[in-house]
Design an enzyme around this catalytic site. Structure first.
Site, PDB file in Angstrom:
ATOM      1  N   CYS A  82       0.805  -1.224   0.000  1.00  0.00           N
ATOM      2  CA  CYS A  82       0.000   0.000   0.000  1.00  0.00           C
ATOM      3  C   CYS A  82       0.837   1.272   0.000  1.00  0.00           C
ATOM      4  O   CYS A  82       0.301   2.370  -0.102  1.00  0.00           O
ATOM      5  CB  CYS A  82      -0.945  -0.018   1.196  1.00  0.00           C
TER       6      CYS A  82
ATOM      7  N   HIS B  65      -3.360   7.912   6.205  1.00  0.00           N
ATOM      8  CA  HIS B  65      -3.508   6.627   5.514  1.00  0.00           C
ATOM      9  C   HIS B  65      -4.953   6.175   5.767  1.00  0.00           C
ATOM     10  O   HIS B  65      -5.617   5.741   4.849  1.00  0.00           O
ATOM     11  CB  HIS B  65      -2.476   5.628   6.031  1.00  0.00           C
TER      12      HIS B  65
ATOM     13  N   HIS C 183      -9.682   2.029  -0.668  1.00  0.00           N
ATOM     14  CA  HIS C 183      -8.232   1.904  -0.570  1.00  0.00           C
ATOM     15  C   HIS C 183      -7.740   1.382  -1.927  1.00  0.00           C
ATOM     16  O   HIS C 183      -7.992   0.233  -2.281  1.00  0.00           O
ATOM     17  CB  HIS C 183      -7.863   0.946   0.564  1.00  0.00           C
TER      18      HIS C 183
END
Lengths: 398, 202
Positions: free
Chosen positions: A159, A292, A327
């Protein structure tokens, strides 16, 4: 001699818009991209919401002006690269140009489309569907289409992948190794990632609620986001104006667990602290943190605690944009870099959608209403990934 | 610059050997849990690992910890590299995970379905934060290992490297780890020396 890596343009596509302007509009209006999957053929379509771009591969290929047989990740990449690169493609001729593109799924969507048949009868499938399976193949397709030759690389650190693209591109420009760089990443939805995250039991069956005490997990998304970076010399040749600077960056490893963050966010603290140091800034200089903020119990708690430790009672405005875009994994830091630059350019801070309840173990509250007319000089963007990969970037006003 | 194998560990069907001396002997191929208990280790997370990680963790422990102290004490852990090679990788846990998906896919198995997780488990235990690589090869390639480790120590700012071969399935295991540094102690670091240690049988 070290020189600045200026940001001169952005390109992005996500479930909330096909370009920077459209995404910005949705962010300001609080319009989410999370909903039921229509194009991803999954058993979970009605149970696990995703932030899907509502277009077929053929439609995406037409938007990008490329071959519809490309993997979806490459199509998304090409659309966002086109937006950021096209205005300068002609004037940047002769400048050393790099392409730094992150992704985590490669051509998985096409591989999945033939996997069942391959398992049943190995001879009967179209092997062209798996030709671009590998992550690097996606970058190569896009690089070839736009004619990027001087330096081309693919980064895959889960990520945080796109943060590493931007970091590496900024370093190469700062060190005079390149004049221009297109840096960011792309990822499409796939059954592979949806089922993998579902196995880890960290997907929300409802639209996600980052930094909310009642958060249940994350929603996966798809998209691509790139920054066009230039040295001062390149900006002069291209008559380009800087809309920001990549002023700080840092990587750290949490060294705690394969897929979870340490409870006190060791790696997160290291990444944020070192990025500030690299930028020559104090915590109080940061005006906005793009979190995040995935919406998992673990991430938001660790990230929140790490922010409290670094900012010590003086926490700037902070919000996660993942409630809009889902995401987007390997694309996330690229997509959010574009949002950060827009925040600086327009003096706005995006609301953290669907926030309702104060977290018990974290004292601060994310921004929940659109903030306009702000003087945003420095933005911190966090990306924390599996494998303990922790990256923070600092973007500053030019 | 001369590099040396300061210490090594080799585990085969009959023993755990460190620097030519047996740490432990057994009559037939041992299960990793038996080795763990016999060597009196105390690391609860060991039991949730897959078989590859178990052997990697055990051999690293036997190699790195000596009389209660670590051989890397005093070194900068950001300059300790790890390079591992395997053939079967994590195939055993891959199969178990695949079976689990028939009912409820197991998150506990899923997180071990990458061979490089064995480096992660070692680094979490010992706090190494230097360069890392996990190579999947048909068999132990000493020349390739020599190239990677030499490059890390000579050109990439690393001070020491834990490297070696860990291969494990339900049918057996083969494990050899080396600790390589600039310290001129032990045996000269080259492909032949690594191959000889890896090939030895007790």
């Amino acid at each position: 001699m070290k020189q600045a890596a200026y940001i001169v343009n952005t390109g992005v596509i996500t479930a909330i818009g096909n370009d920077t302007q459209a995404c910005l509009q949705s962010l300001m209006e609080g319009a989410t991209g999370v909903g039921a999957a229509e194009y991803l053929k999954t058993h979970w379509a009605s149970e696990l919401p995703v932030a899907e771009i509502k277009a077929s591969n053929e439609e995406l290929a037409a938007m990008a002006g490329v071959d519809a047989t490309w993997p979806r990740t490459a199509l998304l990449s090409a659309i966002a690269v086109k937006e950021t690169w096209q205005p300068y493609a002609a004037t940047a001729k002769g400048l050393r140009t790099g392409f730094f593109s992150a992704n985590t799924v490669g051509g998985m969507d096409l591989t999945e489309s033939v996997y069942k048949d391959f398992k049943a009868n190995g001879e009967a499938v179209d092997f062209n569907k798996i030709r671009n399976h590998e992550c690097g193949a996606v970058t190569q397709l896009v690089a070839k289409h736009f004619g990027f030759k001087d330096f081309v690389t693919t980064i895959s650190t889960a990520c945080s992948s796109s943060a590493n693209s931007i970091m590496m591109a900024a370093q190469m420009i700062s060190n005079g190794m390149l004049d221009v760089a297109v840096a960011g990443g792309a990822d499409s939805l796939s059954k592979f990632t949806l089922n993998g995250f579902n196995t880890l039991m960290i997907l929300d069956k409802q639209p996600c609620q980052p930094f909310d005490n009642e958060r249940r997990g994350l929603n996966l998304g798809e998209g691509a986001g790139y920054l066009l970076l230039m040295s001062e010399k390149a900006m002069q040749q291209c008559s380009a104006n800087a809309i920001g600077i990549v002023s700080g960056y840092a990587n750290a490893n949490d060294a705690y667990h394969q897929t979870a963050s340490s409870p006190d966010g060791t790696g997160n603290k290291l990444a944020m602290g070192n990025a500030l140091k690299k930028a020559g800034l104090q915590p109080k200089d940061i005006n906005y943190i793009n979190l995040h903020g995935t919406g998992t119990a673990n991430n938001d708690s660790s990230e929140g605690k790490a922010i409290e430790a670094i900012f010590d009672g003086n926490i700037p405005m902070a919000s996660s944009t993942k409630a809009y875009t889902g995401h987007t994994l390997g694309a996330a830091a690229g997509v959010e870099a574009v949002f950060c630059v827009q925040s600086i350019q327009h003096g706005i801070v995006y609301p953290n959608l669907r926030w309702q309840n104060q977290m018990e173990d974290v004292s601060f509250k994310p921004v929940t209403e659109l903030q306009t007319g702000q003087d945003i000089k420095h933005v911190l963007s966090n990306s924390f990934g599996f494998g303990g990969n922790c990256s923070s970037l600092v973007f500053s006003k030019a | 610059m001369q590099l040396a194998i300061n210490h090594w560990v080799h585990i085969d069907k009959h023993s755990v050997i460190k620097d030519n001396s047996p740490l432990l002997s057994f009559n037939e191929a041992a299960a990793p849990e038996e080795v763990y208990r016999s060597l009196q280790y105390n690391y609860i997370k060991f039991f949730k690992m897959d078989v590859l990680c178990k052997w990697a963790w055990l051999s690293a422990e036997a190699l790195l910890i000596q009389d209660g102290a670590a051989i890397y004490d005093g070194l900068d852990k950001t300059k300790i590299a790890v390079v591992m090679m395997t053939s079967h990788g994590c195939i055993e846990v891959d199969k178990k995970y695949q079976e689990s998906t028939a009912t409820i896919a197991s998150p506990a198995l899923f997180v071990y379905t990458l061979p490089n997780i064995m480096l992660g488990e070692i680094c979490i235990r010992h706090g190494f934060k230097g360069e890392q690589a996990c190579l999947v090869n048909g068999s132990f390639d000493a020349e390739q290992m020599h190239f990677w480790v030499s490059d890390l120590l000579q050109n990439r700012g690393m001070d020491a490297c834990l490297c070696g071969w860990v291969d494990a399935t339900v049918d057996g295991y083969s494990v050899t780890l080396y600790w390589v540094s600039r310290e001129q102690k032990g045996i000269q670091f080259n492909a032949t020396a690594m191959q000889q240690i890896n090939n030895r049988t007790s």
